[in-house]
Design a protein around this motif. Structure first.
Motif, PDB file in Angstrom:
ATOM      1  N   ASP A 106       0.911  -1.213   0.020  1.00  0.00           N
ATOM      2  CA  ASP A 106       0.165   0.089  -0.128  1.00  0.00           C
ATOM      3  C   ASP A 106       0.887   1.312  -0.050  1.00  0.00           C
ATOM      4  N   PHE A 107       0.502   2.210  -0.857  1.00  0.00           N
ATOM      5  CA  PHE A 107       1.030   3.482  -0.712  1.00  0.00           C
ATOM      6  C   PHE A 107       0.262   4.495  -0.172  1.00  0.00           C
ATOM      7  N   ALA A 108       0.810   5.189   0.883  1.00  0.00           N
ATOM      8  CA  ALA A 108      -0.052   6.341   1.404  1.00  0.00           C
ATOM      9  C   ALA A 108      -0.613   7.347   0.542  1.00  0.00           C
ATOM     10  N   ALA A 109      -1.665   7.907   1.139  1.00  0.00           N
ATOM     11  CA  ALA A 109      -2.208   8.882   0.067  1.00  0.00           C
ATOM     12  C   ALA A 109      -1.247  10.143  -0.154  1.00  0.00           C
ATOM     13  N   ASN A 110      -1.182  10.840  -1.390  1.00  0.00           N
ATOM     14  CA  ASN A 110      -0.283  11.818  -1.832  1.00  0.00           C
ATOM     15  C   ASN A 110       0.964  11.226  -1.846  1.00  0.00           C
ATOM     16  N   SER A 111       1.256  10.052  -2.227  1.00  0.00           N
ATOM     17  CA  SER A 111       2.504   9.460  -2.431  1.00  0.00           C
ATOM     18  C   SER A 111       3.387  10.291  -3.187  1.00  0.00           C
ATOM     19  N   LYS A 112       4.724  10.316  -2.986  1.00  0.00           N
ATOM     20  CA  LYS A 112       5.721  11.165  -3.752  1.00  0.00           C
ATOM     21  C   LYS A 112       6.626  10.099  -4.595  1.00  0.00           C
ATOM     22  N   LEU A 113       6.178   8.932  -4.569  1.00  0.00           N
ATOM     23  CA  LEU A 113       7.017   8.030  -5.157  1.00  0.00           C
ATOM     24  C   LEU A 113       7.180   8.223  -6.494  1.00  0.00           C
ATOM     25  N   ASN A 114       8.459   8.066  -7.195  1.00  0.00           N
ATOM     26  CA  ASN A 114       8.728   8.599  -8.634  1.00  0.00           C
ATOM     27  C   ASN A 114       9.450   7.688  -9.525  1.00  0.00           C
ATOM     28  N   THR A 115      10.346   6.828  -8.480  1.00  0.00           N
ATOM     29  CA  THR A 115      11.013   5.643  -9.146  1.00  0.00           C
ATOM     30  C   THR A 115      10.771   4.082  -8.519  1.00  0.00           C
TER      31      THR A 115
END
Length: 181
Positions: free
Chosen positions: A69-78
């Motif tokens: 799961d990714f938290a809301a507003n994830s900044k993941l780019n890579t």
């Protein structure tokens, strides 16, 4: 709350580890190379919104991993190469909208994973090119970078290539420009 990097092989072969969670307000930015590799009993991971990079092999060969799961507003780019290699229990994954780079073998040998991707995004293109099952979500504008450029002028750069300049007054001159480069 000041941890920004989970280093290479930090929790490699932690065979009793079943879930990974980070504290609310985490400042973690990078999950390192093989950080949670070969954690056989790991079934669930919650990635904080602050994480920008999942390095190569971050969760490789975690054959019990079912939920990421990714938290809301994830900044993941890579998402790095082999980040989820051989995670055969993984059947679906929501890829955050801001992901711009997915390395060629990020989902190698994951079996029957279905990616949930934003329409016309790099993740959508990746799923198509790699023949990975996917579902699409409508495209939405996402601010990738932003900053100030004067006392009351600001800018925002969006995932669709749009640059929005807002505010009032004069923008500052950019003095770091070097015409010799």
């Amino acid at each position: 709350n000041e941890i920004t990097y989970v280093s290479k092989f930090s929790f490699y072969l932690c065979n009793k580890l079943t879930a990974v969670e980070f504290e609310t307000g985490s400042t973690l930015e990078t999950i390192g190379w093989g950080a949670f590799g070969e954690c056989d009993k790991l079934t669930a991971v919650t990635i904080p919104a602050s994480v920008k990079v999942l390095n190569d092999y971050a969760f490789y060969n975690c054959d019990g991993l079912k939920t990421v799961d990714f938290a809301a507003n994830s900044k993941l780019n890579t998402i790095g190469d082999y980040a989820f290699w051989n995670d055969t229990a993984l059947t679906s994954m929501y890829v955050p909208n801001g992901v711009l780079t997915i390395k060629p073998n990020a989902y190698f040998a994951t079996g029957k994973v279905t990616l949930s991707v934003m329409e016309n995004s790099p993740a959508h293109e990746y799923a198509q090119a790699k023949n990975i099952a996917y579902t699409t979500r409508p495209t939405e504008a996402i601010v990738l970078e932003s900053g100030a450029c004067g006392a009351s002028a600001e800018w925002e750069y969006y995932n669709d290539g749009t640059l929005k300049i807002i505010g009032s007054g004069a923008m500052d001159d950019y003095n770091a420009y070097d015409s010799n480069t």
